[in-house]
Design an enzyme around this catalytic site. Structure first.
Site, PDB file in Angstrom:
ATOM      1  N   LYS A 131       9.290  -4.743   3.226  1.00 41.89           N
ATOM      2  CA  LYS A 131       8.087  -4.467   3.256  1.00 41.89           C
ATOM      3  C   LYS A 131       7.226  -5.766   2.893  1.00 41.89           C
ATOM      4  O   LYS A 131       6.449  -6.285   3.287  1.00 41.89           O
ATOM      5  CB  LYS A 131       7.666  -3.052   2.827  1.00 41.89           C
ATOM      6  CG  LYS A 131       6.327  -3.002   3.037  1.00 41.89           C
ATOM      7  CD  LYS A 131       5.693  -1.612   2.310  1.00 41.89           C
ATOM      8  CE  LYS A 131       4.416  -1.525   1.914  1.00 41.89           C
ATOM      9  NZ  LYS A 131       3.964  -1.037   0.933  1.00 41.89           N
ATOM     10  N   ASP A 136       3.730   0.655   6.367  1.00 42.59           N
ATOM     11  CA  ASP A 136       3.370   1.413   4.857  1.00 42.59           C
ATOM     12  C   ASP A 136       3.089   3.048   5.347  1.00 42.59           C
ATOM     13  O   ASP A 136       3.256   3.417   6.183  1.00 42.59           O
ATOM     14  CB  ASP A 136       2.405   0.534   4.184  1.00 42.59           C
ATOM     15  CG  ASP A 136       1.061   1.000   4.762  1.00 42.59           C
ATOM     16  OD1 ASP A 136       0.808   1.444   6.082  1.00 42.59           O
ATOM     17  OD2 ASP A 136      -0.256   0.747   4.110  1.00 42.59           O
TER      18      ASP A 136
END
Ligand code: SF4
Length: 233
Positions: free
Chosen positions: A134, A152
């Site tokens: 991420k 997210d």
């Protein structure tokens, strides 16, 4: 939700391949200024901000980095102070011991293998201690060369509600999204979902009645038959 209701909702809104462009275009019209909330001036500050943003808010990170970036300007600076001093300087972002350790490890590797610069590819970024997919995705996307789609909590929730994925795992969600979302939108797509997720498609109480996507969304709570098609569609 009953199975037949879910099927009916999916049938009503149509295939996701046909909905994805209008979804992106409407959100772009709604949030033309959608961008990352973290504040940074160069690649190193970007990387540090994203690393510090784990488990805390962007507002909190910005508050800490305002002072931090005045003191730490190069990878050397992070290694020149005792570990406890760096821990103290980032304490307010939470998990400060792990984060300080990751920062120091990352800075050491940047100096050792990349001449003190932040590398550009996913594989290289994933070598840095404390940098997961991420974080790497955010860094790459902000430099304008998205190689994936950042997932997210907001991206995950909205992608599921909008029927763009049935997966739970972020890596699998990303796999679904990169197949679906046209590449030119990979940078902006997460920002659009994050902005919409914070303002309208809120986790506990989605505001479907004011949502510009309510006729494109199988999870819409607006009663069937009462949709007002949006002019921007
Ligand atoms: S219609 Fe409701 S559930 Fe669907 S995206 Fe909009 S706010 Fe979220």
């Amino acid at each position: 939700m009953a199975r037949s209701y879910v099927r009916e909702a999916r049938r009503r809104v149509g295939p996701k391949r046909e909905r994805i462009r209008p979804i992106v275009e409407r959100l772009q019209a709604e949030y033309p200024e959608a961008t990352i909330a973290l504040k940074f001036r160069n690649d190193l500050e970007l990387l540090v901000s994203v690393m510090l943003s784990a488990q805390t808010t962007d507002v909190n990170v910005n508050r800490v980095t305002e002072r931090l970036f005045r003191k730490y300007r190069t990878p050397h600076d992070y290694l020149a102070v005792p570990p406890e001093e760096l821990e103290n300087d980032i304490r307010a972002t939470g998990f400060f011991r792990q984060k300080a350790k990751a920062l120091r490890g990352t800075m050491a590797l940047l100096l050792e293998d990349y001449g003190g610069r932040v590398p550009g590819t996913m594989d290289e970024l994933l070598r840095l201690p404390g940098v997961a997919r991420k974080t790497a995705n955010v860094v790459i996307a902000e430099r304008g060369q998205a190689q994936g789609i950042v997932v997210d909590t907001h991206v995950r929730r909205l992608s599921q509600r909008l029927g763009l994925t049935r997966q739970e795992d972020p890596v699998k969600i990303e796999r679904d999204l990169v197949r679906l979302v046209p590449r030119e939108y990979w940078n902006v797509f997460p920002h659009l979902l994050i902005w919409h997720g914070r303002r309208v498609c809120i986790a506990r109480e989605p505001r479907c009645e004011v949502c510009v996507l309510n006729d494109l969304c199988p999870a819409s709570r607006v009663e069937v038959g009462t949709f007002t098609p949006h002019a921007r569609a």
